[in-house]
Design a protein around this motif. Structure first.
Motif, PDB file in Angstrom:
ATOM      1  N   ASP A  34      -4.047  20.390  30.238  1.00 14.89           N
ATOM      2  CA  ASP A  34      -3.682  21.316  30.524  1.00 14.89           C
ATOM      3  C   ASP A  34      -3.451  21.677  32.030  1.00 14.89           C
ATOM      4  O   ASP A  34      -4.063  22.668  32.705  1.00 14.89           O
ATOM      5  CB  ASP A  34      -4.304  22.591  29.836  1.00 14.89           C
ATOM      6  N   LEU A  35      -2.575  21.177  32.854  1.00 17.87           N
ATOM      7  CA  LEU A  35      -2.477  21.196  34.127  1.00 17.87           C
ATOM      8  C   LEU A  35      -2.008  22.597  34.718  1.00 17.87           C
ATOM      9  O   LEU A  35      -2.588  22.921  35.711  1.00 17.87           O
ATOM     10  CB  LEU A  35      -1.428  20.287  34.758  1.00 17.87           C
ATOM     11  N   ALA A  36      -1.271  23.365  34.098  1.00 19.97           N
ATOM     12  CA  ALA A  36      -1.012  24.742  34.431  1.00 19.97           C
ATOM     13  C   ALA A  36      -2.115  25.550  33.899  1.00 19.97           C
ATOM     14  O   ALA A  36      -2.094  26.917  34.465  1.00 19.97           O
ATOM     15  CB  ALA A  36       0.255  25.406  33.610  1.00 19.97           C
ATOM     16  N   GLN A  37      -3.289  25.089  33.324  1.00 20.41           N
ATOM     17  CA  GLN A  37      -4.200  26.062  32.989  1.00 20.41           C
ATOM     18  C   GLN A  37      -3.872  27.329  32.244  1.00 20.41           C
ATOM     19  O   GLN A  37      -4.409  28.321  32.475  1.00 20.41           O
ATOM     20  CB  GLN A  37      -4.964  26.366  34.186  1.00 20.41           C
ATOM     21  N   ARG A  38      -3.138  26.944  31.140  1.00 25.72           N
ATOM     22  CA  ARG A  38      -2.448  28.010  30.455  1.00 25.72           C
ATOM     23  C   ARG A  38      -3.689  28.644  29.406  1.00 25.72           C
ATOM     24  O   ARG A  38      -3.790  29.786  29.169  1.00 25.72           O
ATOM     25  CB  ARG A  38      -1.298  27.477  29.558  1.00 25.72           C
ATOM     26  N   PHE A  39      -4.252  27.615  28.747  1.00 25.96           N
ATOM     27  CA  PHE A  39      -5.123  27.813  27.666  1.00 25.96           C
ATOM     28  C   PHE A  39      -6.601  28.497  28.149  1.00 25.96           C
ATOM     29  O   PHE A  39      -7.110  27.606  29.027  1.00 25.96           O
ATOM     30  CB  PHE A  39      -5.079  26.933  26.781  1.00 25.96           C
ATOM     31  N   ARG A  40      -7.136  29.251  27.683  1.00 23.51           N
ATOM     32  CA  ARG A  40      -8.726  29.631  27.686  1.00 23.51           C
ATOM     33  C   ARG A  40      -9.217  29.309  26.505  1.00 23.51           C
ATOM     34  O   ARG A  40      -8.698  29.171  25.182  1.00 23.51           O
ATOM     35  CB  ARG A  40      -8.688  31.124  28.185  1.00 23.51           C
ATOM     36  N   ALA A 131     -18.385  23.228  35.453  1.00 24.33           N
ATOM     37  CA  ALA A 131     -18.185  24.370  36.281  1.00 24.33           C
ATOM     38  C   ALA A 131     -16.496  24.551  36.095  1.00 24.33           C
ATOM     39  O   ALA A 131     -16.113  25.598  36.185  1.00 24.33           O
ATOM     40  CB  ALA A 131     -18.340  23.946  37.799  1.00 24.33           C
ATOM     41  N   ALA A 132     -15.674  23.562  36.279  1.00 25.33           N
ATOM     42  CA  ALA A 132     -14.314  23.612  36.264  1.00 25.33           C
ATOM     43  C   ALA A 132     -13.834  24.318  35.175  1.00 25.33           C
ATOM     44  O   ALA A 132     -12.996  25.023  35.060  1.00 25.33           O
ATOM     45  CB  ALA A 132     -13.514  22.272  36.471  1.00 25.33           C
ATOM     46  N   LEU A 133     -14.398  23.820  33.776  1.00 30.48           N
ATOM     47  CA  LEU A 133     -14.026  24.414  32.650  1.00 30.48           C
ATOM     48  C   LEU A 133     -14.614  25.734  32.320  1.00 30.48           C
ATOM     49  O   LEU A 133     -14.136  26.694  31.683  1.00 30.48           O
ATOM     50  CB  LEU A 133     -14.619  23.388  31.472  1.00 30.48           C
ATOM     51  N   ARG A 134     -15.811  25.958  32.913  1.00 36.11           N
ATOM     52  CA  ARG A 134     -16.599  27.246  32.686  1.00 36.11           C
ATOM     53  C   ARG A 134     -15.835  28.539  32.993  1.00 36.11           C
ATOM     54  O   ARG A 134     -15.618  29.560  32.277  1.00 36.11           O
ATOM     55  CB  ARG A 134     -17.818  27.338  33.335  1.00 36.11           C
ATOM     56  N   GLU A 135     -15.039  28.476  34.338  1.00 36.70           N
ATOM     57  CA  GLU A 135     -14.071  29.486  34.530  1.00 36.70           C
ATOM     58  C   GLU A 135     -12.957  29.671  33.544  1.00 36.70           C
ATOM     59  O   GLU A 135     -12.371  30.726  33.582  1.00 36.70           O
ATOM     60  CB  GLU A 135     -13.361  29.289  36.139  1.00 36.70           C
ATOM     61  N   ARG A 136     -12.697  29.047  32.586  1.00 32.08           N
ATOM     62  CA  ARG A 136     -11.392  29.119  31.554  1.00 32.08           C
ATOM     63  C   ARG A 136     -12.282  29.453  30.303  1.00 32.08           C
ATOM     64  O   ARG A 136     -11.513  29.754  29.352  1.00 32.08           O
ATOM     65  CB  ARG A 136     -11.022  27.839  31.362  1.00 32.08           C
ATOM     66  N   VAL A 137     -13.550  29.551  30.176  1.00 34.42           N
ATOM     67  CA  VAL A 137     -14.348  29.973  28.754  1.00 34.42           C
ATOM     68  C   VAL A 137     -14.481  31.583  28.756  1.00 34.42           C
ATOM     69  O   VAL A 137     -14.948  32.092  29.827  1.00 34.42           O
ATOM     70  CB  VAL A 137     -15.582  29.293  28.875  1.00 34.42           C
ATOM     71  N   MET A 138     -14.099  31.959  27.689  1.00 37.24           N
ATOM     72  CA  MET A 138     -14.495  33.589  27.611  1.00 37.24           C
ATOM     73  C   MET A 138     -15.511  33.768  26.611  1.00 37.24           C
ATOM     74  O   MET A 138     -15.524  33.070  25.588  1.00 37.24           O
ATOM     75  CB  MET A 138     -13.110  34.084  26.967  1.00 37.24           C
ATOM     76  N   GLU A 139     -16.507  34.279  27.035  1.00 32.41           N
ATOM     77  CA  GLU A 139     -17.466  34.572  26.405  1.00 32.41           C
ATOM     78  C   GLU A 139     -17.260  35.892  25.571  1.00 32.41           C
ATOM     79  O   GLU A 139     -18.324  36.496  24.789  1.00 32.41           O
ATOM     80  CB  GLU A 139     -18.969  34.558  27.210  1.00 32.41           C
TER      81      GLU A 139
END
Length: 139
Positions: A34-40, A131-139
């Motif tokens: 997901d190069l556009a980082q669309r998904f969380r 770390a890179a993925l963590r910013e896209r994770v919603m808790e």
């Protein structure tokens, strides 16, 4: 693909089983492409994920589906997987799979979902993203 109307305010959110090894690999697969980082992403075991699951009628103690919120709609099972894949670079071709009858697609999905812990394993607790993925994770 059809999806139920979604009252949820967030969009492009993937709800997944955070203790499922297969599901966690799915999240990493999507994030890497997901190069556009669309998904969380949100694990069903997180407080946000549990609220999302409840809003969509998913049993957070025994989830039988992933879900994707996209375009004001929620998609489940094979529709969810196809929705996500069709928005990843190089994966647009999966849209043709929408022509496979939904009952057949979901039968395959259900077979994998029902056996995912036995085949792929289960974590004791939710996997910890880098770390890179963590910013896209919603808790």
């Amino acid at each position: 693909m059809t999806g139920a109307r979604n009252p949820w305010p967030d969009d492009d959110v993937i709800l997944y089983d955070g203790v499922c090894v297969f599901c966690s690999h799915w999240v990493r697969f999507v994030a890497a492409r997901d190069l556009a980082q669309r998904f969380r992403f949100t694990a069903i075991q997180s407080s946000y994920g549990t609220r999302l699951a409840q809003a969509f009628g998913i049993d957070s103690n025994d989830p039988d589906t992933n879900a994707v919120v996209h375009g004001g709609r929620v998609f489940f099972k094979s529709d969810a997987a196809l929705m996500v894949l069709s928005h990843l670079p190089g994966w647009h071709w999966v849209r043709v799979l929408r022509f496979v009858p939904k009952p057949l697609r979901d039968a395959v999905y259900n077979l994998v979902a029902r056996n995912r812990y036995r085949i792929f394993g289960k974590y004791e607790e939710c996997f910890v993203p880098d770390a890179a993925l963590r910013e896209r994770v919603m808790e």
